[in-house]
Design a protein around this motif. Sequence first.
Motif, short mmCIF file in Angstrom:
data_model
loop_
_atom_site.label_atom_id
_atom_site.label_comp_id
_atom_site.label_asym_id
_atom_site.label_seq_id
_atom_site.Cartn_x
_atom_site.Cartn_y
_atom_site.Cartn_z
N ARG A 1 0.85 -1.20 0.00
CA ARG A 1 0.00 0.00 0.00
C ARG A 1 0.89 1.24 0.00
NH1 ARG A 1 -4.32 -2.57 4.23
NH2 ARG A 1 -2.38 -3.50 4.98
N ALA A 2 1.66 1.34 -1.07
CA ALA A 2 2.74 2.31 -1.16
C ALA A 2 2.26 3.75 -1.01
CB ALA A 2 3.45 2.15 -2.51
N ALA A 3 3.14 4.56 -0.46
CA ALA A 3 2.86 5.99 -0.35
C ALA A 3 2.74 6.61 -1.73
CB ALA A 3 3.99 6.68 0.43
N ARG A 4 1.92 7.65 -1.84
CA ARG A 4 1.78 8.37 -3.10
C ARG A 4 2.91 9.39 -3.20
NH1 ARG A 4 -3.13 5.69 -2.29
NH2 ARG A 4 -1.81 4.76 -0.72
N HIS A 5 3.84 9.13 -4.12
CA HIS A 5 4.95 10.06 -4.31
C HIS A 5 4.49 11.29 -5.08
CE1 HIS A 5 9.15 11.16 -4.37
NE2 HIS A 5 9.11 11.34 -5.68
N LEU A 6 3.54 11.09 -5.99
CA LEU A 6 3.02 12.20 -6.78
C LEU A 6 1.65 11.83 -7.33
CD1 LEU A 6 3.49 15.00 -8.16
CD2 LEU A 6 4.46 13.73 -10.10
N VAL A 7 0.71 12.75 -7.24
CA VAL A 7 -0.60 12.60 -7.87
C VAL A 7 -0.81 13.79 -8.79
CG1 VAL A 7 -3.10 12.42 -7.53
CG2 VAL A 7 -1.54 11.38 -5.86
N LEU A 8 -1.07 13.51 -10.07
CA LEU A 8 -1.37 14.57 -11.03
C LEU A 8 -2.80 14.42 -11.52
CD1 LEU A 8 1.74 14.85 -13.43
CD2 LEU A 8 1.28 16.11 -11.31
N ARG A 9 -3.49 15.54 -11.63
CA ARG A 9 -4.82 15.60 -12.25
C ARG A 9 -4.75 16.65 -13.33
NH1 ARG A 9 -9.10 15.30 -14.75
NH2 ARG A 9 -11.18 15.36 -13.82
N ASP A 10 -4.91 16.22 -14.60
CA ASP A 10 -4.74 17.12 -15.73
C ASP A 10 -3.41 17.85 -15.66
OD1 ASP A 10 -7.15 16.50 -16.96
OD2 ASP A 10 -8.27 18.03 -15.86
N GLY A 11 -2.39 17.12 -15.23
CA GLY A 11 -1.04 17.67 -15.19
C GLY A 11 -0.73 18.54 -14.01
N VAL A 12 -1.71 18.80 -13.16
CA VAL A 12 -1.50 19.66 -12.00
C VAL A 12 -1.27 18.80 -10.77
CG1 VAL A 12 -2.55 21.41 -10.51
CG2 VAL A 12 -2.92 21.49 -12.98
N PRO A 13 -0.23 19.07 -9.98
CA PRO A 13 0.02 18.27 -8.79
C PRO A 13 -1.08 18.45 -7.75
CG PRO A 13 1.51 20.15 -8.85
CD PRO A 13 0.80 20.12 -10.16
N VAL A 14 -1.67 17.33 -7.36
CA VAL A 14 -2.72 17.32 -6.35
C VAL A 14 -2.13 17.05 -4.99
CG1 VAL A 14 -4.79 16.09 -5.56
CG2 VAL A 14 -4.49 16.61 -7.99
N ALA A 15 -1.20 16.11 -4.93
CA ALA A 15 -0.63 15.72 -3.64
C ALA A 15 0.60 14.87 -3.89
CB ALA A 15 -1.66 14.95 -2.82
N GLY A 16 1.25 14.48 -2.82
CA GLY A 16 2.40 13.62 -2.90
C GLY A 16 3.58 14.18 -2.14
N THR A 17 4.61 13.37 -2.02
CA THR A 17 5.82 13.82 -1.34
C THR A 17 6.78 14.52 -2.30
OG1 THR A 17 6.74 11.60 -1.67
CG2 THR A 17 5.70 12.06 0.45
N ALA A 18 6.61 14.31 -3.61
CA ALA A 18 7.41 15.05 -4.59
C ALA A 18 6.94 16.49 -4.59
CB ALA A 18 7.25 14.43 -5.98
N ARG A 19 7.86 17.43 -4.65
CA ARG A 19 7.51 18.83 -4.47
C ARG A 19 7.42 19.56 -5.81
NH1 ARG A 19 4.97 19.77 -0.29
NH2 ARG A 19 5.82 21.83 0.12
N LEU A 20 6.52 19.12 -6.69
CA LEU A 20 6.27 19.88 -7.90
C LEU A 20 5.44 21.10 -7.56
CD1 LEU A 20 7.06 17.10 -9.19
CD2 LEU A 20 5.47 17.68 -11.03
N PRO A 21 5.70 22.22 -8.23
CA PRO A 21 4.89 23.40 -7.93
C PRO A 21 3.58 23.40 -8.70
CG PRO A 21 6.55 23.95 -9.55
CD PRO A 21 6.79 22.51 -9.17
N TYR A 22 2.62 24.14 -8.19
CA TYR A 22 1.41 24.44 -8.96
C TYR A 22 1.79 25.39 -10.10
CZ TYR A 22 -1.66 22.42 -5.41
OH TYR A 22 -2.30 21.55 -4.56
N PRO A 23 0.90 25.57 -11.09
CA PRO A 23 1.23 26.48 -12.19
C PRO A 23 1.58 27.89 -11.75
CG PRO A 23 -0.65 25.12 -12.79
CD PRO A 23 -0.35 24.83 -11.34
N ASP A 24 1.04 28.35 -10.61
CA ASP A 24 1.36 29.71 -10.16
C ASP A 24 2.66 29.78 -9.37
OD1 ASP A 24 0.76 28.59 -7.74
OD2 ASP A 24 -0.94 29.90 -7.30
#
Length: 398
Positions: A366-389
Amino acid sequence: MSTRLENVRLRGELTSLYVVDGRLAPEQPCAESVDMGGRVVVPSFVDAHCHLDKTLWSGPWVPNTAGPGLRARIAHTRAGRAAHGVPSAPRIAALLETMAATGTTHVRTHTDVSPEFGLDGFEAVAAAATAVGIVWVQQVAFPQYGLLTNPGTLELMDEALRSGLAQVVGGIDPAGIDGDADAHLAAVFGLALAHDVPVDIHLHDGGILGRHQIRSIAEATARHGWEGRVTISHGYALAEATATEQDDLVRLLADVDIALTTCAAHDDPVAPVRALREAGARVGLGSDGIRDLWSPWGNGDLLDRAHQLAYRSSFHTDPEIAMALDVAGRGGASVLGLPDRRLAVGEPADLVVLDALGEAEAVVTRAARHLVLRDGVPVAGTARLPYPDGTPAPTVHQ
């Protein structure tokens, strides 16, 4: 916004994914590049069967006092709605946010219809979905308390579909609850044809009665030309059938292109996922009730439910366990009529990077979510991608 996700493991191979303007794109220079460290990537999850309108999520703990059996649970949820503030748009929104944070981007929810509370459940779910914004929600007009035996329900279902609040017509145990399978199916398919919408019928009835209704639903589907637009939810009779009976029914579902959803919840019979998939039938996975008056269990996490499905199906090999994860993603998409999702160029960037090196490991741990994208926008996760703004995306704490 353009991002290159480096070193993701897709279908067993290390590769890079290019996310441009919300979709997966061909290889190209990107404004940002993030190393995923060899973690596995899968399409985002689709909860193909839940009941958002009933949830008590994020509210105070409510002890469950429902008696055993289907009818006792139905009566308990009906009686307790007003006392516990159900439906609640804020609770539904909190649950949708949790589902999104764990990787679910699309949901089919069965919303109760009954004259004593009108269409308030549909309005609450729609308001919550609008407020959250990142989860696509499809509502089923669901006659939980009977369609024929609860006068006024049919007219309200018609109103929900006509208004657009509901996008699917539901049914429940045409024989076991309504006592007249032919009349129930005639009403359900009548609404489906009138509004040109899919059908999703709860079928808890087991044994000979349940198997007979599976055949009746298949006959109605073929007669009305509704192939590919009908789902049987639960279908306990299929799971309980002998090998020969099960084989016949599985081939029937595949031939008429009727989908089946299973929830692997409680001690409920689990659909024969392996047999259904081998026959070419569509299978989806759902949460069913999530911490509500029906049951205190459920957390809205489809990876957790895939774990439960694999465990209860006695899946042991990596391909079998990975199949449970695929049912939670692409399987659910096929049930909801969404395009096939293989994380190919041109598709929406709806994906989950899991903290594991393969699908089977992700399900078992039941692995941790490293990154969740919805339509290319980061929703959650431990990876620190920025939002478009430019602001950082939130970290999910599992």
